[in-house]
Design an enzyme around this catalytic site. Structure first.
Site, PDB file in Angstrom:
ATOM      1  N   ARG A 263      -0.911   5.348 -23.155  1.00 53.50           N
ATOM      2  CA  ARG A 263      -0.480   4.694 -24.393  1.00 53.50           C
ATOM      3  C   ARG A 263      -0.495   5.639 -25.591  1.00 53.50           C
ATOM      4  O   ARG A 263       0.238   5.422 -26.553  1.00 53.50           O
ATOM      5  CB  ARG A 263      -1.379   3.493 -24.688  1.00 53.50           C
ATOM      6  CG  ARG A 263      -1.281   2.375 -23.669  1.00 53.50           C
ATOM      7  CD  ARG A 263      -2.182   1.228 -24.065  1.00 53.50           C
ATOM      8  NE  ARG A 263      -1.949   0.041 -23.253  1.00 53.50           N
ATOM      9  CZ  ARG A 263      -2.399  -1.168 -23.563  1.00 53.50           C
ATOM     10  NH1 ARG A 263      -3.107  -1.339 -24.673  1.00 53.50           N
ATOM     11  NH2 ARG A 263      -2.146  -2.200 -22.784  1.00 53.50           N
ATOM     12  N   GLU A 335      -5.311  -1.480 -30.467  1.00 55.02           N
ATOM     13  CA  GLU A 335      -6.263  -1.536 -29.366  1.00 55.02           C
ATOM     14  C   GLU A 335      -6.992  -0.212 -29.138  1.00 55.02           C
ATOM     15  O   GLU A 335      -7.775  -0.095 -28.200  1.00 55.02           O
ATOM     16  CB  GLU A 335      -5.561  -2.011 -28.090  1.00 55.02           C
ATOM     17  CG  GLU A 335      -5.080  -3.456 -28.209  1.00 55.02           C
ATOM     18  CD  GLU A 335      -4.526  -4.026 -26.922  1.00 55.02           C
ATOM     19  OE1 GLU A 335      -4.549  -3.310 -25.891  1.00 55.02           O
ATOM     20  OE2 GLU A 335      -4.069  -5.179 -26.936  1.00 55.02           O
TER      21      GLU A 335
END
Length: 445
Positions: A263, A335
């Protein structure tokens, strides 16, 4: 003769056992079926011979103010008849209230505040000395947002609402209506067009945090919420538990798996997609530069409980601004952003980078059930699953209230209206219970 008599007794006993065994085989299933039918019959009788719902306030036609005639105590105690009744209610198709009805309702602020009970809330000295701030990042279902706001509302707290710029005009007007009626609720001064898993979701919270810092209310902690969250603790309980943090923060922060590292190791571009999100950060083959100052990246979720001192530090930190800029082209930066910043040396309430992982079940910020962990970490979902996340049902009321977390995600009145009604009732009971014996400031009249 004795042997013969003994053999006769043994044979008689064996015949008796065979008889009882046959009896069980023949009649036990029928007995269980009969008991099941009796329970269902009781549910139907109780459901059909009692009014389906009772209006909270006469003259109010909104579905949101209709209370189903059900015992939340019995639901909490897992009474099979009442749980069965909740399932019957759940299957009934209810017409969802439109955002326009909330616009109309907040058009008369005194009536809105009176009917919804905003104007008669008492505040203890302990609550008064420990105000809480909230950042609500929302985009749809105005009535559910109002119910969430009412559930966490206290006159001494402060609430920032950030609505998505691409929300419907009706939803935006409904949020403006809430802020117009409630003196300690305001709309974020800067609003984002929020795209799933993009930097815009993180910036929405940051916008509210900046506004909250300059508000007149000197709040102690800030909690962020989304539209499908719901509290599991009363305001009094939250104040008590926040004090126990003694300046530390509460959020998930763990070392990333190899999959999660993708990510932020590669550049992502916001692209049009053909499903519900419309736009989504899509991974490219272009590697990203290392994080500023070679900071170690930790991962968690988007939910946080942060001290005022932490937010003040973050708001003025050059390092934090550089981490934010570096995160622009990552996937779901909210996140990893909070989980990483809380590990920076010297931040108020620092979690050392050498300390063990803090998982979502260890942090009390949000109680979420993932479908692939059910039966192992927690009981099965009694509601519905959406993208592997449980939308809770009424049968989980007891589990939710006793697990120890502060908020639950996700709840939806279209999936189970009884759970939300019972949580509202239980929270009100707990608030009154914890306020007993304390000095209260109540509205006059």
């Amino acid at each position: 003769m004795r042997r013969l008599r003994g053999a006769c007794h043994t044979g008689a006993r064996m015949n008796a056992r065979r008889f009882m065994l046959n009896l069980r085989r023949r009649f036990l299933p029928s007995l269980l079926s009969a008991l099941t039918l009796i329970v269902l019959l009781l549910v139907c009788i109780k459901y059909n011979y009692l009014p389906e719902s009772l209006p909270v306030e006469q003259g109010t036609t909104s579905q949101q103010f209709v209370k189903h005639n059900i015992s939340c105590k019995a639901i909490y105690d897992m009474d099979p008849v009442e749980v069965g009744k909740s399932l019957v209610i759940r299957r009934e198709r209810t017409v969802e209230d439109k955002d326009e009805s909330l616009i109309s309702f907040t058009g008369n602020c005194p009536a809105f505040m009176k009917i919804r009970g905003y104007d008669n809330l008492c505040v203890s000295d302990e609550e008064k000395d420990f105000p809480i701030a909230y950042s609500l990042v929302v985009h749809k279902n105005a009535w559910m947002v109002e119910r969430l706001l009412r559930a966490v509302y206290s006159p001494n707290n402060i609430y920032c609402i950030h609505y998505d710029q691409k929300s419907s005009a009706e939803f935006i007007s409904a949020m403006e209506g809430l802020a117009g009626c409630l003196p300690n609720v305001f709309i974020s001064s800067k609003r984002e067009t929020v795209h799933y898993a993009s930097i815009s979701r993180l910036k929405a919270d940051l916008n509210c945090l900046s506004d909250l810092l300059i508000s007149e209310v000197k709040w102690k902690y800030v909690i962020n919420l989304c539209g499908q969250d719901f509290p599991l603790k009363s305001n009094m309980e939250l104040v008590s538990e926040l004090k126990e943090l003694k300046g530390s923060n509460m959020l998930e922060t763990s070392r990333p798996s190899e999959l999660k590292k993708q990510r932020f190791l590669f550049h992502h571009e916001l692209q049009d997609v053909s499903f519900e999100y419309k736009k989504l950060p899509v991974k490219t083959q272009q590697p990203k530069s290392p994080p500023p100052y070679d900071i170690k990246i930790f991962v968690g979720n988007a939910y946080f409980v942060l001290s005022r001192e932490f937010v003040q530090f973050m708001n003025s930190s050059v390092v934090v601004r550089e981490i934010l800029a570096w995160s622009e082209d990552t996937y779901s930066p909210d996140e990893h952003f909070w989980a990483t910043v809380v590990r920076l040396p010297g931040v108020p309430g620092e979690v050392s980078s050498s300390e063990p992982d803090i998982t979502d079940l260890m942090s009390k910020t949000r109680l979420v059930k993932w479908q692939y962990l059910e039966e192992n970490l927690y009981p099965p979902c009694s509601g519905q699953h959406v993208r592997s996340v449980c939308i809770f049902g009424a049968a989980e009321l007891r589990w939710l209230l006793n697990y120890g977390h502060w908020f639950a995600n996700k709840l939806d009145p279209k999936v189970d209206p009884i759970l939300i009604q019972c949580l509202e009732e239980k929270l009100e009971e707990k608030q009154k219970l914890f306020q007993e014996g304390t000095r209260l400031t109540c509205p006059k009249g």
